[in-house]
Design an enzyme around this catalytic site. Structure first.
Site, PDB file in Angstrom:
ATOM      1  N   HIS A   3       0.775  -1.222   0.084  1.00  0.00           N
ATOM      2  CA  HIS A   3      -0.118   0.070   0.041  1.00  0.00           C
ATOM      3  C   HIS A   3       1.004   1.237  -0.057  1.00  0.00           C
ATOM      4  CE1 HIS A   3      -3.356  -2.750   0.934  1.00  0.00           C
ATOM      5  NE2 HIS A   3      -2.633  -3.032   1.961  1.00  0.00           N
ATOM      6  N   HIS A  38       5.778   7.030   6.390  1.00  0.00           N
ATOM      7  CA  HIS A  38       5.496   6.227   5.298  1.00  0.00           C
ATOM      8  C   HIS A  38       4.958   7.455   4.291  1.00  0.00           C
ATOM      9  CE1 HIS A  38       1.551   6.266   7.332  1.00  0.00           C
ATOM     10  NE2 HIS A  38       1.212   6.765   6.388  1.00  0.00           N
ATOM     11  N   HIS A  77       2.260   8.800   0.864  1.00  0.00           N
ATOM     12  CA  HIS A  77       1.240   8.888  -0.079  1.00  0.00           C
ATOM     13  C   HIS A  77       1.604   9.609  -1.364  1.00  0.00           C
ATOM     14  CE1 HIS A  77      -1.324   6.996   3.149  1.00  0.00           C
ATOM     15  NE2 HIS A  77      -0.733   7.570   3.886  1.00  0.00           N
ATOM     16  N   GLU A  82      -2.936  13.288   0.859  1.00  0.00           N
ATOM     17  CA  GLU A  82      -4.183  13.094   1.313  1.00  0.00           C
ATOM     18  C   GLU A  82      -4.966  14.202   1.745  1.00  0.00           C
ATOM     19  OE1 GLU A  82      -3.440   9.378   4.059  1.00  0.00           O
ATOM     20  OE2 GLU A  82      -4.463   8.638   2.265  1.00  0.00           O
ATOM     21  N   HIS A  88       3.877  10.559   6.434  1.00  0.00           N
ATOM     22  CA  HIS A  88       3.036  10.647   7.703  1.00  0.00           C
ATOM     23  C   HIS A  88       4.057   9.856   8.763  1.00  0.00           C
ATOM     24  CE1 HIS A  88      -1.000  10.565   5.692  1.00  0.00           C
ATOM     25  NE2 HIS A  88      -0.641  11.590   6.116  1.00  0.00           N
ATOM     26  N   THR A  90      -5.783   6.934   8.072  1.00  0.00           N
ATOM     27  CA  THR A  90      -6.450   7.214   6.538  1.00  0.00           C
ATOM     28  C   THR A  90      -6.404   5.766   5.828  1.00  0.00           C
ATOM     29  OG1 THR A  90      -4.160   7.713   5.653  1.00  0.00           O
ATOM     30  CG2 THR A  90      -5.466   9.399   6.470  1.00  0.00           C
ATOM     31  N   THR A  91      -6.119   4.774   6.624  1.00  0.00           N
ATOM     32  CA  THR A  91      -6.154   3.570   5.985  1.00  0.00           C
ATOM     33  C   THR A  91      -7.198   2.446   6.801  1.00  0.00           C
ATOM     34  OG1 THR A  91      -4.204   2.719   7.154  1.00  0.00           O
ATOM     35  CG2 THR A  91      -3.839   3.296   4.919  1.00  0.00           C
TER      36      THR A  91
END
Ligand SMILES: *[C@@H]1O[C@H](CO)[C@@H](O)[C@H](O)[C@H]1NC(C)=O
Length: 302
Positions: free
Chosen positions: A79, A108, A110, A120, A133, A216-217
């Site tokens: 992901h 990590h 995005h 995000e 993040h 957010t996951t």
């Protein structure tokens, strides 16, 4: 079956379901946990002019963020690309966070399929090409899993990137490692990474937005004290292209492509901002006008 076994079975099932999510619909089709039913979801669109100015939030205290020996592995979890910490000694406190200190577990990224999409959170409706993040859990809650099930248990620092003509050398150790972890479930060690806070060395960490939200996951747990900084980190277009070489499958055939969730309804939440965005804009304007005035005087004299 004993209650405890049933509990663990449920956790396994939840994890199995959680592991199968993708970003084809930017998360709009996620039904895990509180993803579709929650009222404090993340990310959100941050409207600077609507945020409540709170100059009492204060400065952050970052401990061991200046230590390059604290990195664990870099990995592709299908992901995102994630960098784990080797231990729990990198900590965060202050900044108006409730119940600190918080231990850094991992950071990590995005991103999106182009240089104009990826982040995000959005600011005044605008997306950045990349968002990082830094995920911390409340030290008093022992570990990330426990904190992820506790209100206000997590503190996440989010930073935006913006496209800049030249490479940001501090990002190379992470982006260059992406080729080693291109496929899902691959891990690698970083060779000569910078100190952790070098990643955001040009960002004024006194300038941020604070709100209460969630992961957010999936399962979108509403346990996060969010901090989103308004100043951005520079990255080149070529560097952005490197992180897009990450695959969501161990077979290495399908790119992750994009891994940002759609912005969520604010509902009744308050978004705080650590500074007055109007005053800052005004002072920059004043500086520019002063410069123009000085230029005019110098031009007149010579
Ligand atoms: C960061 O922002 C704060 C608040 O506006 C300001 O007082 C401080 O001087 C800034 N720091 C730097 C290094 O620009």
């Amino acid at each position: 079956m004993e209650l405890q076994n049933l509990f663990f079975l449920l956790i396994l099932i939840t994890q199995a379901l959680g592991a199968s999510y993708n970003y084809d619909s930017n998360g709009d089709d996620w039904t895990d946990g509180v993803c579709s039913t929650g009222v404090k979801q993340s990310p959100i669109n941050i409207v600077l002019s609507s945020a409540t100015v709170d100059t009492s939030l204060g400065e952050f205290t970052l401990t061991n963020y200046n230590d390059a020996s604290k990195y664990g592995n870099i990995k592709n979890n299908g992901h995102t690309i994630q960098v784990d910490m080797a231990d729990d000694s990198v900590t965060l406190n202050g900044g108006g966070l409730d119940g600190g200190p918080f231990n850094l577990a991992q950071f990590h990224f995005h991103w999106g399929t182009s240089d104009s999409t990826g982040s995000e959170h959005t600011v005044d409706g605008k997306q950045s090409p990349l968002e990082i993040h830094f995920v911390h859990y409340k030290a008093s809650l022992t570990d990330l899993a426990t904190a992820a099930g506790t209100a206000d248990g997590l503190a996440v620092l989010g930073f935006f990137f913006e496209v800049y003509p030249s490479d940001n050398a501090n990002l190379d150790p992470f982006l260059d490692a992406v080729t080693s972890v291109a496929n899902k479930d691959q891990t690698a060690t970083l060779s000569s990474p910078p100190v952790i806070n070098a990643i955001f060395q040009n960002v004024n960490t006194s300038l941020f937005v604070r709100y209460s939200g969630g992961l957010t996951t999936p399962g979108c747990n509403e346990v996060v004290q969010w901090t989103v900084f308004t100043e951005k980190i520079a990255i080149s277009s070529a560097q952005l292209a490197k992180i897009r070489l990450s695959y969501q499958e161990s077979s290495g055939t399908t790119l992750i492509g994009k891994n940002y969730r759609s912005t969520q309804d604010l509902n009744s939440r308050t978004v705080k901002i650590s500074y007055d965005p109007d005053i800052s804009a005004a002072s920059i304007l004043t500086q520019n006008m002063l410069f123009l005035l000085l230029s005019a005087i110098v031009g007149f004299l010579y």
